[in-house]
Scaffold this active site. Structure first.
Site, mmCIF file in Angstrom:
data_model
loop_
_atom_site.group_PDB
_atom_site.id
_atom_site.type_symbol
_atom_site.label_atom_id
_atom_site.label_comp_id
_atom_site.label_asym_id
_atom_site.label_seq_id
_atom_site.Cartn_x
_atom_site.Cartn_y
_atom_site.Cartn_z
ATOM 1 N N TYR A 182 0.846 -1.203 0.000
ATOM 2 C CA TYR A 182 0.000 0.000 0.000
ATOM 3 C C TYR A 182 0.871 1.238 0.000
ATOM 4 C CZ TYR A 182 0.919 0.580 5.040
ATOM 5 O OH TYR A 182 1.520 0.773 6.259
ATOM 6 N N CYS A 183 0.320 2.331 -0.511
ATOM 7 C CA CYS A 183 1.002 3.619 -0.537
ATOM 8 C C CYS A 183 -0.057 4.715 -0.572
ATOM 9 C CB CYS A 183 1.970 3.717 -1.720
ATOM 10 S SG CYS A 183 1.196 3.425 -3.328
ATOM 11 N N THR A 184 0.328 5.944 -0.808
ATOM 12 C CA THR A 184 -0.614 7.063 -0.689
ATOM 13 C C THR A 184 -1.786 6.955 -1.653
ATOM 14 O OG1 THR A 184 1.225 8.485 -0.019
ATOM 15 C CG2 THR A 184 -0.824 9.575 -0.683
ATOM 16 N N ILE A 211 -4.044 4.372 0.071
ATOM 17 C CA ILE A 211 -4.641 4.783 1.338
ATOM 18 C C ILE A 211 -5.744 5.807 1.107
ATOM 19 C CG2 ILE A 211 -4.167 5.828 3.590
ATOM 20 C CD1 ILE A 211 -1.149 5.032 2.983
#
Length: 302
Positions: A182-184, A211
């Site tokens: 996961y990342c921004t 996210i």
């Protein structure tokens, strides 16, 4: 009444003439008086822009008129009107800088050989069925103010360090486990998941939309804890008016989600700092060992 908005977007797709796209995007943003940062390469486009809602909507509509960008991934968040001091539109070898442009493969459908995409709802279904490993695809300082519960947070100061981190062998014990990257906004995991698969990780997923989309769906009532670090003047954003506070002030250890740049213009360190100490952040004021950020993250994720 003016309504400022921020648009986060990307699209992996082959582009024959990135420079022509750059000039068009620069002129388009200027025509709508937008600020922000856009990166373009032969593999696609990655950007964050902000301005008045009506202007940002017009920009998105015009951008999607270009066939290759018709279905680009777009996410919205609240702005304050002063989120971007200027506009930057540039051509780079990579639209997200892992330092591995020769390893990434992109076709008209996006990244080739990446992880299985999961919507926020599908993520919850997977977590209910299996014991998954959340793998943070961001810089480690971003995780200091927010992360998924029990996530693995690699100790990287920038995205270019991920290749060496994966090649180090320290995560080889995870190769047979279900891993959710996961990342921004989802773009870093497009590349990270493919790098992991190339290195023998067998069961890799990526949180589609990152996210930001997860927060749009579940707010602070799901598996996410804390605030989301963002790369503009806001520094962070929350998904409700009562987020869990996981950050700790680097000076007094008080709970806080506030992050800011070091007061020394020659220093690139980003600090989690409470309101009381926010005005006194400068290198002379924080003799913290270079390992301090990593030590704090390790304590958080143990």
């Amino acid at each position: 009444m003016a309504v400022p908005k921020i648009l986060l977007f990307y699209k992996f797709t082959p582009l024959a003439d990135p420079e022509a796209i750059r000039l068009w995007q620069r002129d388009l943003c200027e025509s709508f008086d937008l600020g922000g940062r856009i990166l373009i390469s032969r593999d696609g486009i990655n950007g964050t822009v902000g301005g008045e809602l009506i202007d940002v909507k017009r920009y998105l509509r015009k951008t999607r008129e270009y066939p290759a960008f018709m279905d680009l991934d777009a996410k919205w968040s609240e702005g304050n009107g002063a989120d971007f001091p200027r506009l930057s539109v540039r051509v780079r070898d990579e639209i997200v800088s892992f330092g591995a442009p020769g390893e990434l493969r992109v076709d008209e459908n996006g990244v080739v050989g990446g992880g299985t995409r999961l919507s926020p709802e599908q993520l919850h279904e997977l977590v209910e069925r299996e014991e998954v490993v959340f793998f943070d695809g961001r810089n480690s300082f971003e995780a200091e103010i927010g992360r998924f519960r029990d996530a693995v947070v690699p100790q990287v100061g920038n995205t270019r360090e991920f290749v060496a981190e994966l090649d180090s062998g320290k995560y080889d014990h995870l190769k047979g486990k279900p891993i959710v990257t996961y990342c921004t906004g989802g773009i870093r995991c497009e590349v990270l998941s493919s790098l992991m698969i190339n290195r023998g990780f067998e069961n890799v997923y990526q949180l589609d939309g990152g996210i930001a989309r997860y927060g749009e769906t579940y707010g602070d009532a799901g598996l996410w804890q804390g605030s989301l670090y963002v790369f503009d003047n806001r520094m962070s954003m929350d998904f409700s008016d009562r987020p869990t506070v996981v950050g700790r002030c680097y000076r007094c250890d008080a709970p806080t989600s506030h992050m800011q740049n070091c007061g020394d213009l020659g220093c690139r360190v980003q600090l989690v700092v409470c309101d009381e100490h926010a005005a006194t952040t400068a290198c002379a004021e924080h003799p913290i060992p270079s390992t301090a950020v990593g030590e704090r993250i390790a304590k958080i994720t143990e």
